[in-house]
Scaffold this motif. Structure first.
Motif, PDB file in Angstrom:
ATOM      1  N   GLU A 123      -7.278  37.360  90.841  1.00  0.00           N
ATOM      2  CA  GLU A 123      -8.436  37.425  91.725  1.00  0.00           C
ATOM      3  C   GLU A 123      -8.317  38.551  92.747  1.00  0.00           C
ATOM      4  N   CYS A 124      -7.107  39.057  92.957  1.00  0.00           N
ATOM      5  CA  CYS A 124      -6.900  40.201  93.857  1.00  0.00           C
ATOM      6  C   CYS A 124      -6.937  41.524  93.112  1.00  0.00           C
ATOM      7  N   GLY A 125      -7.111  41.471  91.797  1.00  0.00           N
ATOM      8  CA  GLY A 125      -7.141  42.700  91.009  1.00  0.00           C
ATOM      9  C   GLY A 125      -5.777  43.146  90.508  1.00  0.00           C
ATOM     10  N   ILE A 126      -4.785  42.285  90.651  1.00  0.00           N
ATOM     11  CA  ILE A 126      -3.428  42.572  90.174  1.00  0.00           C
ATOM     12  C   ILE A 126      -3.317  42.100  88.725  1.00  0.00           C
ATOM     13  N   LYS A 127      -2.591  42.853  87.903  1.00  0.00           N
ATOM     14  CA  LYS A 127      -2.349  42.429  86.521  1.00  0.00           C
ATOM     15  C   LYS A 127      -1.285  41.328  86.561  1.00  0.00           C
ATOM     16  N   ALA A 128      -1.683  40.135  86.184  1.00  0.00           N
ATOM     17  CA  ALA A 128      -0.779  38.981  86.271  1.00  0.00           C
ATOM     18  C   ALA A 128      -0.104  38.716  84.931  1.00  0.00           C
ATOM     19  N   ILE A 129       1.208  38.616  84.974  1.00  0.00           N
ATOM     20  CA  ILE A 129       2.006  38.325  83.779  1.00  0.00           C
ATOM     21  C   ILE A 129       2.547  36.910  83.917  1.00  0.00           C
ATOM     22  N   PRO A 162      -4.039  35.460  81.679  1.00  0.00           N
ATOM     23  CA  PRO A 162      -3.025  36.426  82.101  1.00  0.00           C
ATOM     24  C   PRO A 162      -3.189  37.766  81.385  1.00  0.00           C
ATOM     25  N   TYR A 163      -2.788  38.832  82.065  1.00  0.00           N
ATOM     26  CA  TYR A 163      -2.776  40.179  81.479  1.00  0.00           C
ATOM     27  C   TYR A 163      -1.824  40.193  80.280  1.00  0.00           C
ATOM     28  N   ARG A 164      -0.654  39.615  80.473  1.00  0.00           N
ATOM     29  CA  ARG A 164       0.337  39.458  79.398  1.00  0.00           C
ATOM     30  C   ARG A 164       1.037  38.119  79.602  1.00  0.00           C
ATOM     31  N   THR A 165       1.700  37.659  78.534  1.00  0.00           N
ATOM     32  CA  THR A 165       2.479  36.419  78.588  1.00  0.00           C
ATOM     33  C   THR A 165       3.887  36.739  78.107  1.00  0.00           C
ATOM     34  N   ILE A 166       4.883  36.265  78.848  1.00  0.00           N
ATOM     35  CA  ILE A 166       6.275  36.458  78.429  1.00  0.00           C
ATOM     36  C   ILE A 166       6.984  35.109  78.364  1.00  0.00           C
ATOM     37  N   HIS A 167       7.983  35.052  77.482  1.00  0.00           N
ATOM     38  CA  HIS A 167       8.799  33.843  77.337  1.00  0.00           C
ATOM     39  C   HIS A 167      10.211  34.077  77.863  1.00  0.00           C
ATOM     40  N   LYS A 168      10.578  35.352  77.972  1.00  0.00           N
ATOM     41  CA  LYS A 168      11.888  35.746  78.503  1.00  0.00           C
ATOM     42  C   LYS A 168      11.674  36.902  79.459  1.00  0.00           C
ATOM     43  N   LEU A 169      12.455  36.928  80.509  1.00  0.00           N
ATOM     44  CA  LEU A 169      12.322  37.959  81.535  1.00  0.00           C
ATOM     45  C   LEU A 169      12.478  39.376  80.985  1.00  0.00           C
ATOM     46  N   GLU A 170      13.395  39.536  80.015  1.00  0.00           N
ATOM     47  CA  GLU A 170      13.643  40.888  79.498  1.00  0.00           C
ATOM     48  C   GLU A 170      12.441  41.479  78.768  1.00  0.00           C
TER      49      GLU A 170
END
Length: 156
Positions: free
Chosen positions: A114-120, A136-144
């Protein structure tokens, strides 16, 4: 002996909880990589200064960050846009150039988007609530996976 008071329990909790925190896999190597690329890094977290600073200290990660925004200190909590705006101002970054990684669909992903940030979204093996209109802009399952997203983003 008298039982501990509520304040004594709370004090004990605030001192001991940070000592129990464990770093997620690859935390330090991912932070090192992102920092080596010259990125400005920040933390936005809900909670008390004592507990959140204690966790950050226990993890040994404060040196990676250019901004640490804690809700108690700021007077607003995620998903309130003002907490994200404060971090952006401290980092001297515009929202469109920022990524925000978080595990809470509403507080993190909706708030940042909502602030215009790409949320992962870092799933922590959870399922996305499809009733949430923001995605979400992207989805991750592991930090790397952030390393691959960064590399991909900068190759194009």
């Amino acid at each position: 002996m008298n039982p501990p008071t509520a304040d004594e329990y709370l004090s004990f909790f605030r001192e001991q909880i940070p000592l129990c925190i464990q770093p997620m896999d690859q935390l330090h190597s991912v932070l090192r990589y992102l920092k080596s690329k010259g990125l400005k890094l920040g933390i936005i977290t809900n909670g008390t200064v004592q507990v959140q600073e204690g966790k950050i200290h226990q993890l040994g990660i404060s040196g990676y960050f250019d901004s640490i925004v804690i809700s108690e200190e700021t007077g607003v909590k995620k998903p309130d846009p003002r907490i994200y705006i404060k971090a952006l101002e401290q980092l001297k970054v515009i929202a469109a150039e920022a990524w925000y990684v978080g595990d809470h669909p509403h507080n993190d992903i909706v708030g940042a988007t909502e602030c215009g940030i790409k949320a992962i979204w870092y799933t922590r093996d959870g399922e996305w609530d499809e009733s949430i209109e923001v995605k979400p802009y992207r989805t991750i399952h592991k930090l790397e996976e952030l390393i691959h997203i960064y590399a991909e983003h900068h190759e194009s």
